[in-house]
Design a protein around this motif. Structure first.
Motif, PDB file in Angstrom:
ATOM      1  N   HIS A  31       6.381 -11.573 -68.583  1.00 44.04           N
ATOM      2  CA  HIS A  31       5.871 -12.876 -69.017  1.00 44.04           C
ATOM      3  C   HIS A  31       5.564 -13.714 -67.778  1.00 44.04           C
ATOM      4  CE1 HIS A  31       5.778 -16.383 -71.834  1.00 44.04           C
ATOM      5  NE2 HIS A  31       6.007 -17.025 -70.704  1.00 44.04           N
ATOM      6  N   LEU A  32       4.297 -14.149 -67.650  1.00 47.42           N
ATOM      7  CA  LEU A  32       3.890 -14.955 -66.502  1.00 47.42           C
ATOM      8  C   LEU A  32       3.159 -16.192 -66.995  1.00 47.42           C
ATOM      9  CD1 LEU A  32       3.545 -15.357 -63.448  1.00 47.42           C
ATOM     10  CD2 LEU A  32       1.507 -13.899 -63.576  1.00 47.42           C
ATOM     11  N   ASP A  33       3.691 -17.353 -66.665  1.00 45.04           N
ATOM     12  CA  ASP A  33       3.081 -18.617 -67.047  1.00 45.04           C
ATOM     13  C   ASP A  33       2.472 -19.267 -65.813  1.00 45.04           C
ATOM     14  OD1 ASP A  33       2.347 -21.154 -67.892  1.00 45.04           O
ATOM     15  OD2 ASP A  33       4.221 -21.534 -68.962  1.00 45.04           O
ATOM     16  N   LEU A  34       1.134 -19.281 -65.786  1.00 39.95           N
ATOM     17  CA  LEU A  34       0.384 -19.915 -64.704  1.00 39.95           C
ATOM     18  C   LEU A  34      -0.398 -21.119 -65.216  1.00 39.95           C
ATOM     19  CD1 LEU A  34      -0.894 -16.637 -63.063  1.00 39.95           C
ATOM     20  CD2 LEU A  34       0.648 -18.288 -61.993  1.00 39.95           C
ATOM     21  N   GLY A  35      -0.033 -21.610 -66.367  1.00 40.11           N
ATOM     22  CA  GLY A  35      -0.735 -22.729 -66.979  1.00 40.11           C
ATOM     23  C   GLY A  35      -0.639 -23.995 -66.147  1.00 40.11           C
TER      24      GLY A  35
END
Length: 149
Positions: A31-35
């Motif tokens: 899971h990668l959050d780059l928002g």
């Protein structure tokens, strides 16, 4: 962030990240959050995420390029990350995979056509006595000026 081989979730939301180059290798990342960053380009950036073969969820919302792509973001991500399951909150479904495969075929055709056109242009230039210098500037080669030095 080195030496985190078991890290599964990484939240880099709202960090003013502009490029995805030089991301750490995290072999278990799912899971990668780059928002909420400032990523503007897709070329070079989404492919940089291929270092995460276990990635299942990618959040890219509120980045300039993601906003510009809109609904096409899923397909762009899927072209590189074939095993992705979610882009943002949108689940990747069979229809998305069909669209991605068609897009991949079209891009391959376009790349082949561009290569053929470039080869044709190079042959025409060679036939006309022109050559392309290594620095990308065109030179005209004058053959047989009739003067000996």
């Amino acid at each position: 962030m080195k030496n985190l081989p078991k890290l599964k979730k990484l939240d880099l939301n709202m960090n003013k990240i502009s490029r995805l180059e030089n991301l750490p290798t995290l072999p278990a990342l799912e899971h990668l959050d780059l928002g909420g960053n400032v990523i503007e380009k897709t070329d070079g950036d989404i492919p940089a995420l291929a270092i995460y073969p276990t990635l299942k969820t990618l959040i890219m919302a509120a980045n300039p390029f993601a906003d510009a792509l809109g609904d096409k973001l899923k397909i762009e991500v899927l072209l590189t990350l074939r095993k992705i399951k979610f882009v943002g909150e949108d689940e990747i479904n069979d229809d998305d995979r069909v669209v991605m495969k068609e897009e991949a075929k079209e891009r391959k055709k376009a790349a082949i056509a561009a290569a053929i056109e470039a080869e044709k242009l190079a042959m025409e230039r060679a036939a006309n006595g022109e050559e392309l210098r290594a620095d990308g500037e065109d030179d005209v080669v004058l053959a047989g000026s009739g003067e000996d030095e």
